[in-house]
Scaffold this motif. Structure first.
Motif: not given
Length: 139
Positions: A71, A75, A78-79, A111-112, A114-116, A118-119
Motif C-alpha cells: 500500500k 501511495l 499515486d502521489h 489526503t495523503f 488520511g490514506k495512510i 486508513a491502511t
C-alpha cells in the motif's frame, strides 16, 4: 444526538477505558467524540491554507504485513507529484518504518496522510507540517 456503533480490538477498548479513568472522562463516548473532533480539525488550520508546505510522514508497521508495504508503494506512485523523497528502513526484529517527505498544499497532504491512516495494520502514523516560506526563519 445520534448514536454511532464502532468495532475495535479488545486491546484498544481497554486502552480507551484506562485513558478515560486516568484523565477523568465520563465514558467512552466522550473520548471518541473528542478524538473525532481533533481529527476533523487537524487539517483545518487557516494559517496553513494556500501556502506551500513541507511535511514529514512516518509510518511504522510489522514487516510480516506485506499488504502495508505494498500500500505504501502504491501511495508513493499515486502521489508522485507530492512525494519528494521516500525512505524505508527496518526497525528492530519485526518492524519497518516508511518515511515520506512531501511538498504541496494542505489538502493534498491531508489526503495523503488520511490514506495512510486508513491502511489496515499500521502500528503508528506520525507527521509534521511546516510552511516552506517559514523555513528561512528557523536559521
Amino acid at each position: 444526538m445520534g448514536v454511532v456503533s464502532i468495532s475495535m480490538p479488545d486491546e484498544l477498548e481497554e486502552r480507551i477505558d484506562e485513558f478515560g479513568e486516568d484523565h477523568g472522562y465520563t465514558g467512552r463516548s466522550e473520548i471518541v467524540r473528542e478524538a473525532v473532533r481533533n481529527l476533523l480539525n487537524e487539517f483545518e488550520d487557516k494559517r496553513l491554507e494556500d501556502r506551500d508546505l513541507m511535511a514529514i510522514v512516518t509510518v511504522l508497521f510489522d514487516f510480516e504485513t506485506t499488504s502495508v508495504e505494498e500500500k505504501m508503494m502504491h501511495l508513493r506512485h499515486d502521489h508522485e507529484e507530492l512525494v519528494v523523497s521516500n525512505f524505508h528502513s527496518h526497525v528492530g526484529n519485526h518492524y519497518c518504518m516508511e518515511l515520506f517527505v512531501l511538498e504541496g498544499q494542505l489538502e493534498e497532504i491531508s489526503t495523503f496522510v488520511g490514506k495512510i491512516r486508513a491502511t489496515k495494520d499500521t502500528v503508528s502514523v506520525d507527521y509534521s507540517v511546516h510552511p516552506v516560506d517559514d523555513i528561512s526563519l528557523l536559521s
